[in-house]
Motif scaffolding. Sequence first.
Motif, short mmCIF file in Angstrom:
data_model
loop_
_atom_site.label_atom_id
_atom_site.label_comp_id
_atom_site.label_asym_id
_atom_site.label_seq_id
_atom_site.Cartn_x
_atom_site.Cartn_y
_atom_site.Cartn_z
N GLU A 65 0.83 -1.21 0.00
CA GLU A 65 0.00 0.00 0.00
C GLU A 65 0.86 1.26 0.00
N ARG A 66 1.93 1.26 0.83
CA ARG A 66 2.79 2.44 0.91
C ARG A 66 3.56 2.65 -0.39
N THR A 67 4.01 1.56 -1.00
CA THR A 67 4.73 1.67 -2.27
C THR A 67 3.79 2.17 -3.35
N PRO B 172 1.23 6.74 10.33
CA PRO B 172 2.68 6.58 10.46
C PRO B 172 3.16 5.22 9.96
N ALA B 173 4.33 5.23 9.36
CA ALA B 173 4.95 3.99 8.88
C ALA B 173 5.48 3.19 10.06
N LYS C 165 -1.87 12.51 -0.06
CA LYS C 165 -3.17 12.24 0.57
C LYS C 165 -3.30 10.76 0.91
N ALA C 166 -2.93 9.89 -0.02
CA ALA C 166 -3.01 8.44 0.21
C ALA C 166 -2.05 8.02 1.32
N LEU C 167 -0.84 8.57 1.31
CA LEU C 167 0.14 8.24 2.36
C LEU C 167 -0.34 8.72 3.72
N SER C 168 -0.91 9.91 3.75
CA SER C 168 -1.42 10.46 5.00
C SER C 168 -2.52 9.58 5.58
#
Length: 85
Positions: free
Chosen positions: A43-45, A59-60, A52-55
């Motif tokens: 998902e993060r990649t 937190p990772a 917006k998607a990362l937010s």
Amino acid sequence: MRTLSYARERLVVVLVQDVREAPAEFAGGLEEDFTRSSHEMIERTSADRDGKALSALGPAPVERQTQAFLQAARLAIAADPDAWR
């Protein structure tokens, strides 16, 4: 157990890796955690460069672990400030 360490004048890092076979009663939970972590990585990649998607992912894992470590370090320093100078 395997350990790696790095030390300098004002920095010490110790990594401990438990390489033992997990007891059977924990195998399912560990597999589930591994699968969840793998999905989160995908998902993060996939969300790379999409703020917006990362937010939305929060937190990772490294950020979550770092916060826990920093909290423990702050408590240790507060308990004995002179030991950390």
